[in-house]
Structure formats: structure tokens, C-alpha cells
Design an enzyme around this catalytic site. Structure first.
Site, PDB file in Angstrom:
ATOM      1  N   GLU A  78      17.226   3.304  -2.653  1.00 33.06           N
ATOM      2  CA  GLU A  78      16.610   2.101  -3.257  1.00 33.06           C
ATOM      3  C   GLU A  78      16.160   2.390  -4.682  1.00 33.06           C
ATOM      4  O   GLU A  78      16.415   1.614  -5.602  1.00 33.06           O
ATOM      5  CB  GLU A  78      15.385   1.661  -2.444  1.00 33.06           C
ATOM      6  CG  GLU A  78      15.692   1.149  -1.060  1.00 33.06           C
ATOM      7  CD  GLU A  78      16.313  -0.251  -1.066  1.00 33.06           C
ATOM      8  OE1 GLU A  78      16.232  -0.947  -2.078  1.00 33.06           O
ATOM      9  OE2 GLU A  78      16.897  -0.624  -0.027  1.00 33.06           O
ATOM     10  N   ASP A  85       9.785   0.860   4.808  1.00 33.04           N
ATOM     11  CA  ASP A  85      10.880   0.225   5.539  1.00 33.04           C
ATOM     12  C   ASP A  85      11.810   1.264   6.152  1.00 33.04           C
ATOM     13  O   ASP A  85      12.250   1.134   7.302  1.00 33.04           O
ATOM     14  CB  ASP A  85      11.674  -0.700   4.610  1.00 33.04           C
ATOM     15  CG  ASP A  85      10.785  -1.719   3.923  1.00 33.04           C
ATOM     16  OD1 ASP A  85       9.645  -1.900   4.384  1.00 33.04           O
ATOM     17  OD2 ASP A  85      11.221  -2.311   2.933  1.00 33.04           O
ATOM     18  N   SER A 115      16.532  -5.825   5.787  1.00 30.42           N
ATOM     19  CA  SER A 115      17.955  -5.660   6.090  1.00 30.42           C
ATOM     20  C   SER A 115      18.521  -4.468   5.313  1.00 30.42           C
ATOM     21  O   SER A 115      19.404  -3.756   5.804  1.00 30.42           O
ATOM     22  CB  SER A 115      18.722  -6.928   5.737  1.00 30.42           C
ATOM     23  OG  SER A 115      18.557  -7.231   4.372  1.00 30.42           O
ATOM     24  N   TYR A 134       8.163  -7.428  -7.960  1.00 29.37           N
ATOM     25  CA  TYR A 134       7.829  -6.229  -7.176  1.00 29.37           C
ATOM     26  C   TYR A 134       7.559  -5.013  -8.066  1.00 29.37           C
ATOM     27  O   TYR A 134       6.511  -4.375  -7.984  1.00 29.37           O
ATOM     28  CB  TYR A 134       8.959  -5.926  -6.178  1.00 29.37           C
ATOM     29  CG  TYR A 134       8.633  -4.788  -5.240  1.00 29.37           C
ATOM     30  CD1 TYR A 134       8.004  -5.020  -4.021  1.00 29.37           C
ATOM     31  CD2 TYR A 134       8.926  -3.472  -5.585  1.00 29.37           C
ATOM     32  CE1 TYR A 134       7.697  -3.977  -3.176  1.00 29.37           C
ATOM     33  CE2 TYR A 134       8.610  -2.423  -4.738  1.00 29.37           C
ATOM     34  CZ  TYR A 134       8.002  -2.682  -3.531  1.00 29.37           C
ATOM     35  OH  TYR A 134       7.685  -1.641  -2.697  1.00 29.37           O
ATOM     36  N   LEU A 163      12.664  -8.789   6.003  1.00 31.72           N
ATOM     37  CA  LEU A 163      12.719  -8.102   7.301  1.00 31.72           C
ATOM     38  C   LEU A 163      13.480  -6.775   7.177  1.00 31.72           C
ATOM     39  O   LEU A 163      13.864  -6.166   8.169  1.00 31.72           O
ATOM     40  CB  LEU A 163      13.376  -8.998   8.361  1.00 31.72           C
ATOM     41  CG  LEU A 163      12.616 -10.288   8.670  1.00 31.72           C
ATOM     42  CD1 LEU A 163      13.388 -11.150   9.664  1.00 31.72           C
ATOM     43  CD2 LEU A 163      11.221 -10.001   9.211  1.00 31.72           C
ATOM     44  N   SER A 173      32.854  -5.283   6.083  1.00 36.70           N
ATOM     45  CA  SER A 173      31.705  -6.015   6.601  1.00 36.70           C
ATOM     46  C   SER A 173      32.204  -7.178   7.459  1.00 36.70           C
ATOM     47  O   SER A 173      32.918  -8.056   6.954  1.00 36.70           O
ATOM     48  CB  SER A 173      30.847  -6.567   5.457  1.00 36.70           C
ATOM     49  OG  SER A 173      30.049  -7.620   5.951  1.00 36.70           O
ATOM     50  N   THR A 202       0.835  -1.212   0.000  1.00 38.82           N
ATOM     51  CA  THR A 202       0.000   0.000   0.000  1.00 38.82           C
ATOM     52  C   THR A 202       0.866   1.257   0.000  1.00 38.82           C
ATOM     53  O   THR A 202       0.394   2.318  -0.385  1.00 38.82           O
ATOM     54  CB  THR A 202      -0.905   0.028   1.245  1.00 38.82           C
ATOM     55  OG1 THR A 202      -0.105  -0.332   2.381  1.00 38.82           O
ATOM     56  CG2 THR A 202      -2.057  -0.931   1.125  1.00 38.82           C
ATOM     57  N   GLY A 230      17.537 -10.646   2.519  1.00 38.44           N
ATOM     58  CA  GLY A 230      16.631 -11.219   1.520  1.00 38.44           C
ATOM     59  C   GLY A 230      15.468 -11.975   2.116  1.00 38.44           C
ATOM     60  O   GLY A 230      14.927 -12.890   1.505  1.00 38.44           O
TER      61      GLY A 230
HETATM   62  C1  GLA Z   1       9.064  -4.004   0.506  1.00 37.67           C
HETATM   63  C2  GLA Z   1       9.239  -2.533   0.147  1.00 37.67           C
HETATM   64  C3  GLA Z   1       8.223  -1.673   0.896  1.00 37.67           C
HETATM   65  C4  GLA Z   1       6.805  -2.202   0.723  1.00 37.67           C
HETATM   66  C5  GLA Z   1       6.751  -3.710   0.988  1.00 37.67           C
HETATM   67  C6  GLA Z   1       5.405  -4.297   0.667  1.00 37.67           C
HETATM   68  O1  GLA Z   1       9.383  -4.207   1.844  1.00 37.67           O
HETATM   69  O2  GLA Z   1      10.537  -2.103   0.438  1.00 37.67           O
HETATM   70  O3  GLA Z   1       8.326  -0.324   0.461  1.00 37.67           O
HETATM   71  O4  GLA Z   1       6.295  -1.876  -0.539  1.00 37.67           O
HETATM   72  O5  GLA Z   1       7.724  -4.409   0.245  1.00 37.67           O
HETATM   73  O6  GLA Z   1       4.437  -3.801   1.517  1.00 37.67           O
END
Ligand code: GLA
Length: 371
Positions: free
Chosen positions: A153, A165, A120, A217, A118, A66, A37, A115
Site C-alpha cells: 500500500e 487491515d 477489499s 487520508y 471493508l 479476475s 489510530t 472502495g
Molecule cells: C484505512 C487504512 C487503515 C486505517 C483505517 C482508519 O482502512 O487502510 O490502515 O488507518 O483506514 O482507521
């Protein structure tokens, strides 16, 4: 200092033979509800988790180390397809915006699985951005930093992700979920006292990992934009359920998910305010169904987890993050979490799925400079 911050500190000292100027860290997140959303101008409700990425930083030789990969790399100004793109992208974005970023070096350590849905990548971006702002006194607000990291990103990494995120990693606080209006970018902390309710969030990492850039995506995002265009609205945030009969096929399914999911987030927040976890959990299940059937981002592993959670009497369960693999969450009574994890493990084994990994969380704090 947290343990992960100490690891970054030690790694810096070992690698560069001196102490860092400072250490910062930022968390991964789970999203309670409100999936796909954010890039439609809608609502999301994430909370930070206890897994973080830490960076120890100091002025100097433009090298990044790292501890997780045991790898020292030069800080490049362009994308090179490795972990260094995230901190490198942050330095690039700061310079693009006109901030003076002198040469710096850093050592990273993290325990957010990569990946896995969560976040990262948001965690490494947020930790780097916060550390640079502190180190060079750049005076940029957390909200602006989150937007800057989203640009990393979108423009540096090449994933058209939304703002969730990065906002979550910068702005979440312990014991709360974060309601984000992804259009106005207003964010509000909503108390999420699971301890008093004797509940916990069980996270199931299906170990099916994916790089968002390589999934559907970006295609999902394009379909939403096409649907908004057909409906004559700016974003699907503005669409109403009764408008959707003007759509068909893929556009209809994607838009129906977004419109119903936005409504579920607002209802979920109301339920939280009333401590109504039964209603809240029901909305989680409905969210999963919509992600599975209309948005088509679930997998057999995620569906199996949600189904087993339902059978075991969990309050709610759903995939979390983008889908296509990664993690699912269940809201369960503290005393039921271990049994559910065990039955999922057995079921996954019987079906030949990878062995899942489980974590149990309470909502944790956002990005911080270590003291
Ligand atoms: C990833 C993207 C977020 C969001 C989710 C789905 O985590 O980085 O911006 O779109 O997918 O809700």
C-alpha cells in the site's frame, strides 16, 4: 472449499486449461473501534467478515485473471492503476525483500465490495501473499506478511495506510475481535460472542465509494505527524489529553480524536471482557462523534445511519474504516436489525441518498489456504 474459493478454482481451470496448485482466500474486515489510530502507533479492534477474496494459483505464464472484471492481464512489475496492482505489488514486495518468486499465474474472485471501507485491497493482498508463500515454500510468518502487504500500500499503491487491515486479514479468527497494538505489533484475540448475547453487527454500505488515495487520508496522517512534532512526541500514541492545549486548529482536532480514541479502544476491550455491551456501544457512539467533529471524515449518509441507529435503540453505531463514504456499523439485537435496515432505507430515499446495502455479520476467520 467456500463458494468464493470454488469460483476462483473454476475460473483458473477455465482460463488456463488446467487445475491450480492451490487456492487461498482472505477476508475483508470491519473495525469495531479504534479509527485512524493505527498510523499513530495506537490501538485498533477489528474483526474479519464473511466476505473474502480468493485466488487460485499455479506456476506459469505471469498472467492474472479476475473473474469479477472478466479480465486477463499480464503481471506487471510496476503500478498500472488497476486491480492487478495489488497482486503485482505483493510479488514486487516479496522480491524486494529477497524472496525467490518464480513466474506464477492466478485467477481471482471476490465478494468484498471495493472502495467501501471493508478492506477489499487488504483481502486481495493477503490472499495473494498467502498463496505465494505456500506455493513457493517461502516460510514467512503471517505477521511479516501483513507488514509486507502494508508496504505494498505504502510504496507500490501510494496510500500511507497503517497496519490494521492487513493484520486483521491475516490474523483474525472466528468469534473474536483482534486487539492490535500498532506500535509493538502485538495482537491479541478478544472473544466476541455476539450469538450468546443475541446481538449482530449490521453493516450499512452507503454506496458512496472512494479510493483512499483520492481522499484526505494522507492529509490526515500528515496533520497527525505535525501535531506529534509540535508536542515533541514520537507519535500521538505518546500524547496525553492535558498536553493538547499546546496545539490549536486542525492539529488540535486531529490529535484530540487520536488520544481519546486510543483510550476508548482500551475501555472497549475491558467492556468486551465483561460482556458489557452497553458500555461497549456507548464507546462506539462516542467514537463516531469524534470522527465526525474532530477528525472530520464522516459524511451525511454515515451520520444519518448512526443517528437512526441511536433512535432505534441500537447498543452502538459508528462509521468504520477510513470514512469519507464507505460503511457504518451498528451493534443491534438480532431481532431489531431488519427494522433498522428498513428505516434507514426509507430515510435515505427521502433524502435523495444512494440506496444503501446491508450485511449482517458475526466475526469470521482470517486468511486460509483452502482445503
Ligand atoms: C484505512 C487504512 C487503515 C486505517 C483505517 C482508519 O482502512 O487502510 O490502515 O488507518 O483506514 O482507521
Amino acid at each position: 472449499m467456500r463458494q468464493i474459493e470454488q469460483r476462483a478454482f473454476q475460473a483458473y481451470r477455465k482460463q488456463f486449461q488446467e487445475e491450480p496448485a492451490l487456492v487461498a482466500s482472505a477476508p475483508g474486515r470491519i473495525n469495531l473501534i479504534g479509527e485512524h489510530t493505527d498510523y499513530n502507533g495506537g490501538f485498533v479492534l477489528p474483526c474479519a467478515i464473511d466476505l473474502r477474496v480468493a485466488v487460485a494459483i499455479g506456476p506459469g505464464s505471469a498472467q492474472l485473471y479476475s473473474a469479477d472484471f472478466d479480465e486477463l492481464r499480464p503481471l506487471a512489475g510496476k503500478r498500472e492503476g488497476s486491480w492487478v496492482d495489488y497482486p503485482g505489488g505483493v510479488a514486487w514486495a516479496l522480491k524486494e525483500r529477497g524472496s525467490a518468486v518464480p513466474a506464477f499465474r492466478g485467477a481471482f474472485a471476490g465478494d468484498v465490495p471495493r472502495g467501501s471501507g471493508l478492506s477489499s485491497s487488504a483481502a486481495i493482498e493477503a490472499a495473494t501473499a498467502l498463496a505465494l508463500v505456500e506455493l513457493f515454500h517461502l516460510g514467512i510468518s503471517r505477521k511479516d506478511l501483513a507488514i509486507l502487504c502494508q508496504q505494498v500500500e505504502n510504496k507500490f499503491i501510494g496510500v500511507n495506510s497503517g497496519i490494521m487491515d492487513q493484520y486483521a486479514s491475516f490474523l483474525c479468527s472466528q468469534g473474536t475481535a483482534l486487539l492490535i497494538d500498532c506500535r509493538s505489533l502485538d495482537a491479541e484475540h478478544v472473544p466476541l460472542d455476539l450469538v450468546t448475547a443475541r446481538l449482530t453487527l449490521l453493516v450499512c454500505n452507503t454506496q458512496v465509494s472512494r479510493e483512499l488515495g483520492a481522499t484526505g487520508y494522507n492529509a490526515r496522517r500528515s496533520a497527525c505527524e505535525r501535531a506529534a512534532h509540535t508536542l515533541g512526541v514520537k507519535e500521538l500514541r505518546d500524547a496525553r489529553l492535558q498536553d493538547l492545549n499546546r496545539l490549536s486548529g486542525e492539529e488540535l482536532k486531529r490529535a484530540r480524536h487520536v488520544v481519546t480514541e486510543n483510550a476508548r479502544v482500551l475501555r472497549a476491550v475491558e467492556a468486551l471482557r465483561l460482556h458489557d455491551f452497553v458500555e461497549f456501544g456507548g464507546l462506539m457512539y462516542a467514537s463516531h462523534q469524534s470522527l465526525r467533529d474532530d477528525y472530520e471524515v464522516s459524511t451525511p449518509e454515515l451520520d444519518a445511519f448512526v443517528e437512526l441507529a441511536r433512535q432505534s435503540g441500537a447498543m452502538g453505531a459508528r462509521l468504520t474504516g477510513a470514512g469519507f463514504g464507505g460503511c457504518a456499523i451498528a451493534l443491534v439485537k438480532v431481532e431489531d436489525a431488519a427494522t433498522l435496515a428498513q428505516s434507514v432505507q426509507q430515510h435515505f430515499q427521502a433524502r435523495g441518498f444512494k440506496q444503501p446495502v446491508f450485511y449482517s455479520f458475526q466475526p469470521a476467520s482470517g486468511a486460509e489456504v483452502a482445503q
